[in-house]
Every structure is written in C-alpha cells, then in structure tokens.
Design a protein around this motif. Sequence first.
Motif, PDB file in Angstrom:
ATOM      1  N   TRP A   1     -16.894 -57.892 -39.075  1.00  0.00           N
ATOM      2  CA  TRP A   1     -15.579 -57.554 -38.538  1.00  0.00           C
ATOM      3  C   TRP A   1     -15.596 -57.808 -37.038  1.00  0.00           C
ATOM      4  O   TRP A   1     -16.577 -57.517 -36.356  1.00  0.00           O
ATOM      5  N   LYS A   2     -14.503 -58.374 -36.514  1.00  0.00           N
ATOM      6  CA  LYS A   2     -14.356 -58.549 -35.072  1.00  0.00           C
ATOM      7  C   LYS A   2     -12.978 -58.066 -34.649  1.00  0.00           C
ATOM      8  O   LYS A   2     -11.979 -58.314 -35.335  1.00  0.00           O
ATOM      9  N   GLY A   3     -12.948 -57.402 -33.497  1.00  0.00           N
ATOM     10  CA  GLY A   3     -11.687 -56.977 -32.926  1.00  0.00           C
ATOM     11  C   GLY A   3     -11.019 -58.108 -32.169  1.00  0.00           C
ATOM     12  O   GLY A   3     -11.563 -59.207 -32.047  1.00  0.00           O
ATOM     13  N   PRO A   4      -9.829 -57.875 -31.639  1.00  0.00           N
ATOM     14  CA  PRO A   4      -9.102 -58.913 -30.892  1.00  0.00           C
ATOM     15  C   PRO A   4      -9.876 -59.393 -29.668  1.00  0.00           C
ATOM     16  O   PRO A   4     -10.675 -58.651 -29.089  1.00  0.00           O
ATOM     17  N   ASP A   5      -9.635 -60.618 -29.280  1.00  0.00           N
ATOM     18  CA  ASP A   5     -10.283 -61.221 -28.128  1.00  0.00           C
ATOM     19  C   ASP A   5      -9.779 -60.553 -26.842  1.00  0.00           C
ATOM     20  O   ASP A   5      -8.574 -60.533 -26.569  1.00  0.00           O
ATOM     21  N   ARG A   6     -10.715 -60.022 -26.044  1.00  0.00           N
ATOM     22  CA  ARG A   6     -10.364 -59.362 -24.789  1.00  0.00           C
ATOM     23  C   ARG A   6     -10.878 -60.127 -23.569  1.00  0.00           C
ATOM     24  O   ARG A   6     -10.843 -59.632 -22.451  1.00  0.00           O
ATOM     25  N   GLY A   7     -11.341 -61.346 -23.771  1.00  0.00           N
ATOM     26  CA  GLY A   7     -11.874 -62.124 -22.657  1.00  0.00           C
ATOM     27  C   GLY A   7     -10.790 -62.733 -21.795  1.00  0.00           C
ATOM     28  O   GLY A   7      -9.646 -62.900 -22.233  1.00  0.00           O
TER      29      GLY A   7
END
Length: 209
Positions: free
Chosen positions: A73-79
């Motif tokens: 699972w991965k959360g939304p991209d915050r970069g």
Amino acid sequence: MDHPSCSLEVETRLHFADREEAFRLLPFLRSCRWTEIEWETSFWGEELFLAGFLLRLAQGGPSGGPYEYSLGWKGPDRGKVVNIREEIEEEITEGLIDSRILAMLGAPGRRLRREEVAAVLEELGHARFMSFSRRSLLGVDPAYGFKLKLMSCPILRWPLLLEIEKSAATWEEARAAEKAIISFLEGHGLLDRLVREEPPTLLYEVMKG
C-alpha cells in the motif's frame, strides 16, 4: 485515510534510450553489482488509484530462483520534485496474519493463506484493474546510498527507466533524501531526464489509450 505508521519511500526515475546511453551518462553504473529479477505486479482498486493511493500484489525474485509475494500500500505522493509516499509492505509468501493494510481497508484480524488475499481485496470492493510483468536489474550505489532499479519498459512512454530510491523513517529524513537525489541529478546534468510519473501511472496511460 487513517493508517498505521509507515516507512517513507523517496524515489524518482530517469529516462534513457537504452542501457548503453544510461551507462555512458552515468559511468558508475557499470561497476554496480546488479541482480536480475523477474517480477509481476497487479494493482487493485481503481478508485483508490485515481485518488492517489496504490494497492498492489507483487511477486518476484532472482531469475530462476524462488519467488517472494507481498501485499503493498502507498499513500498519495507528497514530494515536490521527486516522489515521496508513505508505504506499507507486507510479505505474504507464507500467508498473512492481522494485516495492517487489510485492517486499514476494513478487514481487521484475519488469518489468510497467500492464495486468499486477492479474494479478500475483491470482497472489500477493490478489484484488480491493471498488471504488468518484466525483468529488471537491481543494484545499490554505495557512494550515494541509492537503491537502483534499471527497468526495460517497451510498452511505456519511455523505453528504459533508471529508478533511484532512498528510504526514510521520518518526513525530515524524507526531505533530506529528496534534496540528496536532486543534488545528484543537478551534479550530473540530468534534471531534464527526470520522469515525475511513476510506472503505474505510465502504464495506466497506455491502458486507457
């Protein structure tokens, strides 16, 4: 979406025409110790995907060797420039007990065989909607501390991608890792080869035509 504590994945990709071009522009790649792996990844829950999350089942391992299986699972991209995502990775090769990911999705406290995990994702309303499989080369660069993946992707927009990744335990570490990757790209004059879109996004573009 509420979730338990996660690690942070900090990564980006560079595009090249072929392996020789990559090795010419980044000569240190020639001396890396590469391991060839075969892998297949399937993505589940198209609505989650369109909301910026990633839910996946993956299998892979050294060419000719035993495979390992995982639920991710991965959360939304915050970069800001590279990708930074919260990530949970659970090995399911021998099955799964009290999965953090499934609990987060609404199915806590379950003991499952590996073969049952896909059915539970379906029960939760997250159907499989996309998958791909390839062979890739994995390496580590000791000078910069980057994990590297060289991926041949003939069906995607870019024929060859070099993935550069660092892991972090905190957002402060993640921002420092982001700066280190950007500094590396600037130092090698490669910012114009940066690919912001992740492989699942590029694959989704192809799938939707």
